[in-house]
Motif scaffolding. Structure first.
Motif, PDB file in Angstrom:
ATOM      1  N   GLU A 151       0.832  -1.207   0.000  1.00 46.84           N
ATOM      2  CA  GLU A 151       0.000   0.000   0.000  1.00 46.84           C
ATOM      3  C   GLU A 151       0.868   1.259   0.000  1.00 46.84           C
ATOM      4  OE1 GLU A 151      -3.560   2.081   2.680  1.00 46.84           O
ATOM      5  OE2 GLU A 151      -2.832   0.053   3.142  1.00 46.84           O
ATOM      6  N   LEU A 152       1.918   1.242   0.806  1.00 47.27           N
ATOM      7  CA  LEU A 152       2.822   2.398   0.834  1.00 47.27           C
ATOM      8  C   LEU A 152       3.532   2.569  -0.508  1.00 47.27           C
ATOM      9  CD1 LEU A 152       4.402   2.013   4.393  1.00 47.27           C
ATOM     10  CD2 LEU A 152       2.777   3.754   3.635  1.00 47.27           C
ATOM     11  N   LYS A 153       3.896   1.454  -1.127  1.00 46.99           N
ATOM     12  CA  LYS A 153       4.541   1.538  -2.436  1.00 46.99           C
ATOM     13  C   LYS A 153       3.595   2.162  -3.463  1.00 46.99           C
ATOM     14  CE  LYS A 153       6.924  -1.983  -3.737  1.00 46.99           C
ATOM     15  NZ  LYS A 153       7.286  -3.340  -4.241  1.00 46.99           N
ATOM     16  N   LEU A 189       4.180   5.657  -5.450  1.00 44.28           N
ATOM     17  CA  LEU A 189       4.132   5.785  -6.906  1.00 44.28           C
ATOM     18  C   LEU A 189       3.118   6.843  -7.329  1.00 44.28           C
ATOM     19  CD1 LEU A 189       4.313   2.022  -7.967  1.00 44.28           C
ATOM     20  CD2 LEU A 189       6.136   3.740  -8.079  1.00 44.28           C
ATOM     21  N   THR A 190       1.983   6.888  -6.624  1.00 39.70           N
ATOM     22  CA  THR A 190       0.988   7.911  -6.937  1.00 39.70           C
ATOM     23  C   THR A 190       1.534   9.301  -6.662  1.00 39.70           C
ATOM     24  OG1 THR A 190      -0.799   6.363  -6.407  1.00 39.70           O
ATOM     25  CG2 THR A 190      -1.334   8.708  -6.428  1.00 39.70           C
ATOM     26  N   ALA A 191       2.216   9.467  -5.518  1.00 39.59           N
ATOM     27  CA  ALA A 191       2.786  10.773  -5.168  1.00 39.59           C
ATOM     28  C   ALA A 191       3.861  11.184  -6.168  1.00 39.59           C
ATOM     29  CB  ALA A 191       3.366  10.726  -3.756  1.00 39.59           C
ATOM     30  N   GLY A 219       3.996  10.276  -9.272  1.00 40.63           N
ATOM     31  CA  GLY A 219       3.304  10.661 -10.502  1.00 40.63           C
ATOM     32  C   GLY A 219       2.736  12.065 -10.404  1.00 40.63           C
ATOM     33  N   ASN A 220       2.171  12.422  -9.231  1.00 34.12           N
ATOM     34  CA  ASN A 220       1.643  13.779  -9.049  1.00 34.12           C
ATOM     35  C   ASN A 220       2.752  14.818  -9.122  1.00 34.12           C
ATOM     36  OD1 ASN A 220      -0.925  12.725  -8.711  1.00 34.12           O
ATOM     37  ND2 ASN A 220      -0.748  12.596  -6.480  1.00 34.12           N
ATOM     38  N   VAL A 221       3.893  14.509  -8.497  1.00 34.24           N
ATOM     39  CA  VAL A 221       5.022  15.445  -8.536  1.00 34.24           C
ATOM     40  C   VAL A 221       5.503  15.636  -9.967  1.00 34.24           C
ATOM     41  CG1 VAL A 221       7.430  15.748  -7.854  1.00 34.24           C
ATOM     42  CG2 VAL A 221       5.750  14.984  -6.173  1.00 34.24           C
ATOM     43  N   ALA A 222       5.564  14.531 -10.716  1.00 36.49           N
ATOM     44  CA  ALA A 222       6.013  14.639 -12.108  1.00 36.49           C
ATOM     45  C   ALA A 222       5.049  15.500 -12.931  1.00 36.49           C
ATOM     46  CB  ALA A 222       6.140  13.246 -12.718  1.00 36.49           C
ATOM     47  N   ARG A 223       3.742  15.304 -12.709  1.00 36.02           N
ATOM     48  CA  ARG A 223       2.770  16.116 -13.441  1.00 36.02           C
ATOM     49  C   ARG A 223       2.873  17.594 -13.040  1.00 36.02           C
ATOM     50  NH1 ARG A 223      -0.196  11.336 -12.778  1.00 36.02           N
ATOM     51  NH2 ARG A 223      -1.041  12.033 -10.760  1.00 36.02           N
ATOM     52  N   GLU A 224       3.038  17.848 -11.747  1.00 33.07           N
ATOM     53  CA  GLU A 224       3.184  19.238 -11.311  1.00 33.07           C
ATOM     54  C   GLU A 224       4.439  19.867 -11.895  1.00 33.07           C
ATOM     55  OE1 GLU A 224       1.230  21.187  -9.652  1.00 33.07           O
ATOM     56  OE2 GLU A 224      -0.338  19.673  -9.393  1.00 33.07           O
ATOM     57  N   ALA A 225       5.519  19.093 -11.951  1.00 32.38           N
ATOM     58  CA  ALA A 225       6.748  19.612 -12.536  1.00 32.38           C
ATOM     59  C   ALA A 225       6.569  19.933 -14.012  1.00 32.38           C
ATOM     60  CB  ALA A 225       7.882  18.593 -12.346  1.00 32.38           C
ATOM     61  N   ALA A 226       5.813  19.054 -14.720  1.00 30.99           N
ATOM     62  CA  ALA A 226       5.563  19.310 -16.139  1.00 30.99           C
ATOM     63  C   ALA A 226       4.736  20.575 -16.327  1.00 30.99           C
ATOM     64  CB  ALA A 226       4.856  18.103 -16.767  1.00 30.99           C
TER      65      ALA A 226
END
Length: 234
Positions: free
Chosen positions: A162-164, A168-170, A172-179
């Motif tokens: 669950e933590l993994k 991974l979700t977090a 992905g969110n960081v990558a989208r925010e960076a984009a």
């Protein structure tokens, strides 16, 4: 004293059946006997002897032979119990036949290795229990620790998965925010470039106006007329 003929008669069919030269097999049927039985029959056929007495004598002799063989090689099983355990009595010595001594030693060493692995596993299990339920502190596992810790291990694995997934979700969110931030920075840079071009154009225009004003002054045009003209073209 000699053995009677009855010693060599097959009891399965005494009419014409006799034991062969080995004294162990019937010459005419499938009857057979052991060497001890043959010897007991032979000795028991002598005067003053019976088959029962001969069998007891053979059994006693056999026990003496085994005892002598077992005394030839004496291997003591090493006591692996805690010496401080008062309730445990010393382990008895085990006598082993010389032909089995090597195999017995291998089995003893294998058993000792397994005992050590079991002791190490028990130590690990105790450490895990102390980690999950430290003495004097709140329990760190959501369930009681029973005889096994398999449910706790399963819970830990589920928590890890669950933590993994959350990580991974977090990410992905960081990558989208960076984009999105990179896209916003790119648009901002476009606006800056456009503002710089406009600033350069304005400065060129102001310079041209100043030059034009000087030329008009030389021709006798007043400042009021120049200002009125500038306002009309702006």
């Amino acid at each position: 004293m000699t053995a009677t003929d009855e010693t060599w008669i097959c009891p399965a069919n005494p009419f014409g059946h006799k034991w062969d030269d080995t004294g162990l097999h019937c010459s005419l049927c499938d009857a057979a006997r052991t060497a001890a039985e043959a010897i007991a029959s032979l000795v028991g056929s002598h005067r003053g002897w019976t088959v029962e007495r001969a069998e007891r004598l053979a059994a006693t002799h056999h026990a003496e032979v085994l005892r002598d063989e077992l005394q030839a090689v004496l291997i003591e099983w090493p006591c692996t119990h805690d010496a401080s355990d008062d309730e445990h009595s010393p382990c008895p010595a085990i006598r082993v036949h010389r032909d089995d001594a090597e195999r017995f030693a291998e089995l003893r060493d294998e058993s000792e290795k397994r005992r050590k692995r079991m002791a190490a596993a028990e130590t690990d299990l105790r450490d895990i229990r102390e980690t999950l339920a430290p003495n004097g502190y709140p329990r760190r596992a959501p369930m009681d620790l029973g005889d096994t810790i398999a449910p706790v291990i399963e819970w830990l694995l589920n928590e890890r998965d669950e933590l993994k997934e959350q990580l991974l979700t977090a990410l992905g969110n960081v990558a989208r925010e960076a984009a999105r931030a990179e896209q916003a920075e790119s648009r901002l840079e476009t606006v800056r470039q456009s503002a710089r071009r406009e600033e350069m154009t304005r400065r060129k225009r102001d310079a041209q106006i100043i030059i034009l004003g000087d030329q008009l002054k030389k021709r006798g045009v007043t400042n009021a007329e120049i200002s009125e003209w500038i306002e009309s073209v702006s």
